[in-house]
Design a protein around this motif. Structure first.
Motif, PDB file in Angstrom:
ATOM      1  N   GLY A 206     -20.937 -11.527  11.188  1.00  0.00           N
ATOM      2  CA  GLY A 206     -19.661 -11.029   9.826  1.00  0.00           C
ATOM      3  C   GLY A 206     -20.073 -12.484   9.164  1.00  0.00           C
ATOM      4  N   ALA A 207     -20.677 -13.143   9.203  1.00  0.00           N
ATOM      5  CA  ALA A 207     -20.818 -14.808   8.796  1.00  0.00           C
ATOM      6  C   ALA A 207     -21.459 -14.795   8.244  1.00  0.00           C
ATOM      7  CB  ALA A 207     -21.405 -16.154  10.060  1.00  0.00           C
ATOM      8  N   VAL A 208     -20.427 -15.901   6.870  1.00  0.00           N
ATOM      9  CA  VAL A 208     -21.323 -16.029   5.887  1.00  0.00           C
ATOM     10  C   VAL A 208     -22.525 -17.253   5.355  1.00  0.00           C
ATOM     11  CG1 VAL A 208     -21.557 -15.483   3.492  1.00  0.00           C
ATOM     12  CG2 VAL A 208     -20.055 -14.825   4.481  1.00  0.00           C
ATOM     13  N   ILE A 209     -23.795 -17.082   5.258  1.00  0.00           N
ATOM     14  CA  ILE A 209     -24.677 -18.648   5.491  1.00  0.00           C
ATOM     15  C   ILE A 209     -25.955 -17.619   5.040  1.00  0.00           C
ATOM     16  CG2 ILE A 209     -25.769 -19.727   6.867  1.00  0.00           C
ATOM     17  CD1 ILE A 209     -24.904 -18.677   9.837  1.00  0.00           C
ATOM     18  N   ASP A 210     -26.474 -19.538   3.949  1.00  0.00           N
ATOM     19  CA  ASP A 210     -27.069 -19.242   3.056  1.00  0.00           C
ATOM     20  C   ASP A 210     -28.011 -20.095   2.909  1.00  0.00           C
ATOM     21  OD1 ASP A 210     -26.695 -17.158   1.780  1.00  0.00           O
ATOM     22  OD2 ASP A 210     -25.849 -18.556  -0.647  1.00  0.00           O
ATOM     23  N   GLY A 211     -29.440 -19.325   2.796  1.00  0.00           N
ATOM     24  CA  GLY A 211     -30.336 -21.116   2.893  1.00  0.00           C
ATOM     25  C   GLY A 211     -30.620 -20.903   4.353  1.00  0.00           C
TER      26      GLY A 211
END
Ligand code: UD1
Length: 424
Positions: A206-211
């Motif tokens: 459920g984490a929101v991580i970009d890159g």
């Protein structure tokens, strides 16, 4: 305590299945402290570091059980936020519980890991990262005491730049940032495949991580995460070790369950040395004939040549036709294995942050002592190259990161046995 007795001079031949990555598993395991529930970590290697981490999690109230390479973790009832010295001293990666405990419970007390056998390994970047997320950090009686300082009891998103690319600090701060309030941007983050494995697991929680897969990771903090199941990537260092061992014994070995993309620098060095590699999906076949050409290597963060495979390379270069220089800028004092290789007849000189292997000397079996995990892999390879019997003492080091290494090597034709001993 156990030792290995190796009879050298055998050519490795056959197929070996590579385990899940130890260093990925050690980063995946503490994520269970971020959310209550039941996790399944598939393709977990059955080695000593995983047992040590399981015991540490057990002391925090997590139930851990390894069944046929699936690690079951139940973090429904976390009962403590303290990682005691008795666990941390056995394994530096224990510090990975700091970020998740602090992020979820607002506090953590974690013993300082101290030094290790290949020089100082500070944790300043881990601590600075937590401070940048709004934690207060104090060191009391050998323990890091970390607390959130905001009225919400949550960490606060921030921009964190790592002066040095650090696998451990990236793992720790990334986990912490997932539950922080607001946005966190990590720059010069480590981009080792083990970090990508972790980041993808966090997203599935459920984490929101970009890159993901780059050196800039942007995290939007969430209020809560949930349990998940994950597949652990193949162990690129174990794979590198078997490939180098195969080349060092002029063998013909096929690895199964590997990710060749994770091994590019090692594969290139092996090809430059004269080995032939045939890559097909998740398998790599290495064949080697004759003496290797000398090939210099310089360790670097991923995708460079891994520091965890430089000691093995030094052993391999003992068979070469000239001089090969091995430089380690990540851990400049990681050459403790050199004096042990010299006991086998190796001609190696050391300099600041490097060693030069002069290949071609006759190696003859002797008693040698492991000083750390990868040094012991180097000694096992050299023992297989030497004439006669080599006893490798303190193989508990190798057990930290290699599942059943002597059995797997035997299946490839090596003559190696594990025997209990009083020598150490
Ligand atoms: C991890 C791996 C280890 C590997 C190393 C480098 C795990 C469990 N261990 O170790 O097998 O050899 O990456 O690929 O995954 N540094 C600082 N301050 C810090 C942290 C690190 O100065 O707070 C420095 C170190 O001294 C070193 C460099 O950064 O020179 C890289 O170390 P780092 O990537 O953090 O290594 P570990 O995470 O300890």
């Amino acid at each position: 305590m156990d030792k290995f007795i190796i009879e050298g001079g055998r050519r490795l031949q056959g197929t070996v299945a590579i385990s899940g990555a130890k260093n990925a598993t050690l980063a995946l395991m503490p994520t269970c402290l971020l959310a209550p529930g039941v996790f399944h970590l598939r393709n977990t290697p059955n080695n000593r570091d995983v047992w040590t981490f399981s015991r540490l999690l057990g002391s925090l109230g997590v139930h851990a059980e390894l069944n046929q390479n699936t690690l079951f973790l139940d973090s429904t009832n976390v009962t403590s936020t303290e990682a005691p010295y008795e666990h941390v001293k056995k394994m530096r990666a224990s510090i990975y519980v700091l970020g998740p405990l602090l992020a979820r419970f607002g506090e953590a007390r974690v013993s300082l890991p101290g030094g290790c056998n290949f020089g100082p390994r500070p944790v300043d970047l881990h601590l600075k990262g937590m401070e940048r997320l709004g934690a207060s950090i104090e060191v009391e009686s050998g323990y890091i005491v970390a607390k959130t300082t905001s009225s919400t009891n949550r960490l606060q998103g921030n921009h964190i730049h790592f002066d040095v690319s650090s696998v451990g600090a990236t793992v720790n701060v990334l986990m912490a940032a997932t539950l922080a309030e607001g946005e966190t941007v990590l720059t010069n983050a480590a981009l080792e495949p083990e970090i990508t494995n972790l980041a993808r697991m966090l997203v599935s929680m459920g984490a929101v991580i970009d890159g993901i897969g780059t050196t800039t990771l942007t995290v939007q903090g969430v209020d809560a995460l949930h349990a998940t199941d994950v597949d652990t990537i193949p162990d690129r260092i174990e794979a590198a070790t078997y490939l180098i061992a195969a080349a060092a014994t002029k063998g013909d070995v096929t690895l199964r369950n590997v990710n060749p993309y994770h091994l590019t620098a090692v594969i290139q060095a092996l090809e430059d040395s004269g080995a032939e590699l045939d890559i097909n999906g998740e398998t790599i076949r290495l064949t080697m004939e004759g003496a290797p050409k000398p090939v210099d290597i310089t360790t670097a963060p991923y995708p460079g040549y891994p520091t965890d495979a430089q000691a093995q390379w030094a052993a391999y270069m003992l068979a070469s036709t000239g001089a090969a220089r091995i430089r380690d800028h990540i851990y400049p004092t990681r050459f403790g294995y050199v004096s042990e290789l010299q006991r086998l007849g190796a001609d190696i000189t050391t300099d600041e942050g490097s060693c030069t292997v002069n290949g071609g000397s006759k190696l003859s079996g002797a008693t040698v002592m492991s000083s750390d995990l990868r040094a012991s892999a180097s000694l096992v390879i050299a023992g297989m190259m030497a004439e006669g019997h080599t006893d490798v003492l303190r193989v508990y080091h190798i057990d930290r990161g290699y599942e059943n290494i002597e059995q797997r090597l035997r299946e490839l034709g090596a003559v190696i046995q594990r025997v209990p001993t009083d020598e150490y």
